[in-house]
Design an enzyme around this catalytic site. Structure first.
Site, PDB file in Angstrom:
ATOM      1  N   CYS A 109      -5.904   0.620  -3.418  1.00  0.00           N
ATOM      2  CA  CYS A 109      -6.193  -0.394  -2.410  1.00  0.00           C
ATOM      3  C   CYS A 109      -7.135   0.188  -1.364  1.00  0.00           C
ATOM      4  CB  CYS A 109      -4.887  -0.858  -1.763  1.00  0.00           C
ATOM      5  SG  CYS A 109      -5.133  -1.992  -0.380  1.00  0.00           S
ATOM      6  N   CYS A 168      -5.007   0.339   2.246  1.00  0.00           N
ATOM      7  CA  CYS A 168      -3.888   1.269   2.492  1.00  0.00           C
ATOM      8  C   CYS A 168      -3.805   2.442   1.526  1.00  0.00           C
ATOM      9  CB  CYS A 168      -2.564   0.514   2.496  1.00  0.00           C
ATOM     10  SG  CYS A 168      -1.970   0.042   0.850  1.00  0.00           S
ATOM     11  N   CYS A 216      -2.059  -6.460  -2.770  1.00  0.00           N
ATOM     12  CA  CYS A 216      -1.442  -5.138  -2.699  1.00  0.00           C
ATOM     13  C   CYS A 216      -0.004  -5.309  -2.233  1.00  0.00           C
ATOM     14  CB  CYS A 216      -2.219  -4.263  -1.725  1.00  0.00           C
ATOM     15  SG  CYS A 216      -1.437  -2.665  -1.394  1.00  0.00           S
ATOM     16  N   CYS A 273       0.356  -3.500   1.599  1.00  0.00           N
ATOM     17  CA  CYS A 273      -0.287  -4.046   2.808  1.00  0.00           C
ATOM     18  C   CYS A 273      -0.631  -5.527   2.702  1.00  0.00           C
ATOM     19  CB  CYS A 273      -1.523  -3.228   3.156  1.00  0.00           C
ATOM     20  SG  CYS A 273      -2.906  -3.445   2.009  1.00  0.00           S
ATOM     21  N   CYS A 313      -8.546  -9.626 -12.523  1.00  0.00           N
ATOM     22  CA  CYS A 313      -9.947  -9.739 -12.135  1.00  0.00           C
ATOM     23  C   CYS A 313     -10.022  -9.366 -10.647  1.00  0.00           C
ATOM     24  CB  CYS A 313     -10.403 -11.175 -12.387  1.00  0.00           C
ATOM     25  SG  CYS A 313     -12.144 -11.451 -12.133  1.00  0.00           S
TER      26      CYS A 313
END
Length: 159
Positions: A61, A64, A110, A113, A133
């Site tokens: 991510c 984070c 995510c 976060c 995707c």
């Protein structure tokens, strides 16, 4: 790790960032990263920096640092966005029903976060038949053997 850490099946701390941590993380984003990650935007197809990435490593991510996808699950979908058939760990990516633009889709976020990553579709390859995707700008690539970014100072490591 925090005192009351919620650990993923892969051993990563999924405790959401505090308000102060989130403000600090968001302050480091470019305008395009903020548009996609925080406001559920989509980058233009075939222009993302990670679309052609083929090196061994992990896709985390951008906000984070939580590992979201492994290079082994990346495949060429022809859609113009990096595509994966499975997440790093099932509990690292959360699916949320998305009915925007007159469509019904599953948005991927995510799990730590809650930042927007992309969408998942039921048209991927075996073994899952799923296609995650994902916006390149939502991810940061870490080459195999390099330390994971740890912007929340959680001590997360791939073992």
């Amino acid at each position: 790790m925090t005192d009351a850490a919620t650990l993923s099946t892969a051993g990563f701390d999924l405790t959401p960032p505090t308000e102060a941590e989130r403000e600090r993380l968001e302050a480091n984003l470019t305008a395009e990263e903020a548009r996609v990650l925080l406001h559920h935007g989509t980058e233009a197809p075939f222009c993302g920096g990670l679309l052609g990435e083929k090196s061994p490593g992990v896709y985390g991510c951008r906000l984070c640092g939580l590992p979201l996808f492994k290079h082994e699950t990346k495949f060429e979908s022809g859609t113009g966005w990096p595509s994966f058939y499975a997440p790093f760990a099932e509990d690292h990516v959360v699916g949320v029903r998305d009915t925007s633009y007159g469509m019904v889709r599953i948005e991927t976020r995510c799990a730590r976060c809650d930042s927007h990553q992309g969408h998942v579709f039921p048209d991927g390859p075996a073994p899952t038949r799923l296609r995650y995707c994902i916006n390149s700008v939502s991810l940061q690539f870490v080459k195999a053997g390099a330390p994971l970014p740890d912007p929340l100072h959680r001590g997360d490591k791939i073992t």
